[in-house]
Design an enzyme around this catalytic site. Structure first.
Site, mmCIF file in Angstrom:
data_model
loop_
_atom_site.group_PDB
_atom_site.id
_atom_site.type_symbol
_atom_site.label_atom_id
_atom_site.label_comp_id
_atom_site.label_asym_id
_atom_site.label_seq_id
_atom_site.Cartn_x
_atom_site.Cartn_y
_atom_site.Cartn_z
ATOM 1 N N ARG A 158 0.797 -1.227 0.000
ATOM 2 C CA ARG A 158 0.000 0.000 0.000
ATOM 3 C C ARG A 158 0.832 1.281 0.000
ATOM 4 N NH1 ARG A 158 -4.027 0.120 4.663
ATOM 5 N NH2 ARG A 158 -2.876 -1.652 5.476
ATOM 6 N N GLY A 164 4.687 -14.553 7.632
ATOM 7 C CA GLY A 164 3.891 -14.163 8.787
ATOM 8 C C GLY A 164 4.747 -13.729 9.964
ATOM 9 N N ASN A 207 -4.538 -5.100 19.574
ATOM 10 C CA ASN A 207 -3.137 -5.482 19.705
ATOM 11 C C ASN A 207 -2.268 -4.558 18.853
ATOM 12 O OD1 ASN A 207 -0.687 -6.887 19.832
ATOM 13 N ND2 ASN A 207 -1.262 -8.156 18.054
HETATM 14 C C1 UD1 Z 1 -0.301 -7.454 12.959
HETATM 15 C C2 UD1 Z 1 -0.888 -8.316 14.088
HETATM 16 C C3 UD1 Z 1 -2.173 -7.674 14.582
HETATM 17 C C4 UD1 Z 1 -1.884 -6.241 15.011
HETATM 18 C C5 UD1 Z 1 -1.255 -5.436 13.875
HETATM 19 C C6 UD1 Z 1 -0.847 -4.052 14.300
HETATM 20 C C7 UD1 Z 1 -0.237 -10.585 13.552
HETATM 21 C C8 UD1 Z 1 -0.677 -11.884 13.022
HETATM 22 N N1 UD1 Z 1 -1.149 -9.632 13.569
HETATM 23 O O1 UD1 Z 1 -1.217 -7.499 11.881
HETATM 24 O O2 UD1 Z 1 -2.711 -8.421 15.645
HETATM 25 O O3 UD1 Z 1 -3.069 -5.619 15.451
HETATM 26 O O4 UD1 Z 1 -0.074 -6.118 13.414
HETATM 27 O O5 UD1 Z 1 0.175 -4.087 15.224
HETATM 28 O O6 UD1 Z 1 0.891 -10.460 13.963
HETATM 29 N N2 UD1 Z 1 6.348 -8.703 9.172
HETATM 30 C C9 UD1 Z 1 7.532 -9.378 8.958
HETATM 31 N N3 UD1 Z 1 7.489 -10.607 8.365
HETATM 32 C C10 UD1 Z 1 6.335 -11.205 7.999
HETATM 33 C C11 UD1 Z 1 5.130 -10.511 8.227
HETATM 34 C C12 UD1 Z 1 5.167 -9.268 8.826
HETATM 35 O O7 UD1 Z 1 8.604 -8.899 9.285
HETATM 36 O O8 UD1 Z 1 6.398 -12.320 7.476
HETATM 37 C C13 UD1 Z 1 6.392 -7.381 9.819
HETATM 38 C C14 UD1 Z 1 5.852 -6.285 8.926
HETATM 39 O O9 UD1 Z 1 6.914 -5.695 8.184
HETATM 40 C C15 UD1 Z 1 5.286 -5.317 9.957
HETATM 41 C C16 UD1 Z 1 4.866 -6.206 11.123
HETATM 42 O O10 UD1 Z 1 5.552 -7.423 10.947
HETATM 43 O O11 UD1 Z 1 6.268 -4.402 10.434
HETATM 44 C C17 UD1 Z 1 3.360 -6.454 11.147
HETATM 45 O O12 UD1 Z 1 3.002 -7.124 9.968
HETATM 46 P P1 UD1 Z 1 1.654 -6.814 9.175
HETATM 47 O O13 UD1 Z 1 1.567 -7.690 8.003
HETATM 48 O O14 UD1 Z 1 1.517 -5.369 8.971
HETATM 49 O O15 UD1 Z 1 0.601 -7.333 10.261
HETATM 50 P P2 UD1 Z 1 -0.884 -6.909 10.415
HETATM 51 O O16 UD1 Z 1 -1.695 -7.675 9.453
HETATM 52 O O17 UD1 Z 1 -1.014 -5.441 10.425
#
Ligand code: UD1
Ligand code: CA
Length: 409
Positions: free
Chosen positions: A17, A81, A173
């Site tokens: 996005r 994830g 969260n």
């Molecule tokens: C996540 C949380 C959710 C929370 C939200 C905001 C989970 C499953 N969900 O959702 O409960 O309310 O953040 O804080 O954790 N990232 C990685 N590797 C990955 C996936 C993500 O490093 O494989 C990092 C992303 O760069 C980001 C963070 O983790 O900085 C959160 O990931 P994102 O995909 O944005 O999670 P949300 O779906 O927003």
């Protein structure tokens, strides 16, 4: 003695996005990459060891933080994830024993006080996991905190997996977790990607710990404002505005007058002394140092490496870069001062320009104390002007030709 705490910052995501070729966490907020704020908050909370999970264009992220001590980058080759992102840090943690904080790299508004509270609560309560949560008027997009009838934490449900009832929960969260190291990895080993996204969710580790009879607690400790993560350019701007307000409020607390806060922009790295007045439409970008009792603007542009000592005046439409103005120097109108060392009480006349670039290289200029530079002068660097010189209006001054009056040499 309190257990040591290490931090894992999640920053591997690509962020569709944002529509960007730059890793999201390198986008700047008030002059610094958003990730820098997260690292700093960990440091301020006393966390010495910080791991940062990187993936998309990781070389750029590493380069931006080269030289930071106690910071290790861990590659997550595929973004499977948030749970998976933590698992890939296991080896890098080695024989670390203690608490592991997990936090997202895209929430620059976090405060170290909240992290400190999370750590102290976790240690006092002797929990396997402690969360800091936020209550939002609009919880859309966040995982919801599910508690039982007694208020005990049951787990986190991602929005996509919520029932209609759960979707109404306003406690969310914001991804501030503190785990006991051992239970974290035991729980993650049991996480399966059985959700709508097909990802390994870190949030599932919560259910696993709760169901395994471990102590899991959630404190509502994150101010709503701080919970804002960045997922789009619009959010970069919104968070930037909030951060700018914090920077300005902090400066005002230290005795700086900001005449028109909404029309002023000050870099988080800038330092400004007491009783200095920043007039409207001033833009202060980079590591700028401003002393006491200075007057800046209106419409001043101070760039990287600008140093104003005490009692300096920089007025309208004046740009400074990589230059020092010593005590009492004045540049009131329409000047460009680049790569110059300006002495005490020097008067830089209206429209004075420092010609610091010859097309290939940047050169420096020096102006001695008490020199008077007339209006519309051009000082061609490299050049050194002695103290108490008088430079006539409209001069072009070069090394060797002294003060050539009235134009071209
Ligand atoms: C996540 C949380 C959710 C929370 C939200 C905001 C989970 C499953 N969900 O959702 O409960 O309310 O953040 O804080 O954790 N990232 C990685 N590797 C990955 C996936 C993500 O490093 O494989 C990092 C992303 O760069 C980001 C963070 O983790 O900085 C959160 O990931 P994102 O995909 O944005 O999670 P949300 O779906 O927003
Ligand atoms: Ca997110």
């Amino acid at each position: 003695m309190a257990k040591p705490t290490a931090a894992i910052i999640l920053a591997a995501g690509k962020s569709t996005r944002m529509v960007t070729d730059l890793p999201k966490v390198l986008h700047e907020v008030c002059g610094r990459p958003m990730l820098a704020y997260v690292i700093d908050a960990c440091r301020a909370a006393g966390i010495a060891r910080v791991l940062c999970v990187v993936g998309y264009r990781q070389e750029d992220v590493k380069a931006a933080f080269a030289g930071e001590s106690g910071l290790t980058f861990v590659e997550q080759p595929e973004q499977r994830g948030t749970g998976h992102a933590v698992v890939v840090c296991r080896d890098a943690l080695g024989d670390f024993q203690g608490n592991v904080m997990v936090i997202a790299g895209d929430m620059p508004l976090l405060r170290s006080e909240t992290l400190e509270l999370l750590i102290s609560t976790h240690n006092q309560e002797n929990a396997a996991v402690t969360l800091a949560t936020a209550v939002l008027d609009d919880p859309t997009g966040y995982g919801r905190i599910v508690r039982d009838q007694y208020g005990n934490l049951e787990g986190i449900i991602e929005e996509g997996d919520c029932t209609d009832e759960q979707r109404k929960i306003k406690e969310v969260n914001p991804s501030y977790y503190l785990f006991d190291h051992q239970w974290l990895f035991e729980a993650l080993a049991q996480v399966r990607p059985n959700n709508v996204k097909g990802e390994y969710y870190l949030t599932d580790a919560l259910h696993i710990l709760v169901h395994g009879g471990h102590r899991a607690i959630a404190i509502t400790a994150v101010p709503a404002e701080d919970a804002m993560g960045i997922n789009s350019r619009e959010e970069v701007a919104t968070v930037g505005r909030i951060m700018q307000n914090r920077i300005q409020r902090n400066l005002m607390t230290q005795g700086v007058t900001i005449v028109d806060p909404p029309n002023t922009w000050i870099d988080v790295r800038a330092q400004i002394g007491q009783d200095t007045v920043i007039h409207p439409f001033s833009y202060i970008h980079g590591r700028v140092q401003i002393g006491r009792r200075c007057s800046v603007g209106p419409f001043a542009y101070l760039r990287e490496g600008t140093v104003l000592k005490d009692d300096v005046v920089v007025g309208v439409f004046t740009e400074l870069k990589n230059s020092t103005l010593a005590e009492g120097a004045r540049a009131r109108h329409l000047s460009y001062i680049g790569d110059a060392e300006i002495g005490r009480r020097v008067n830089v006349g209206a429209g004075t320009l420092f010609a610091n670039f010859d097309g290939q290289r940047i050169h420096r200029a020096q102006v001695g104390d008490d020199t008077y530079i007339g209006n519309g002068a051009i000082l061609v660097a490299p050049i050194a002007i002695k103290p108490r010189e008088q430079i006539a209006h409209g001069s072009v001054v070069r090394a060797g030709n002294g003060n050539s009056r009235g134009g071209g040499a």
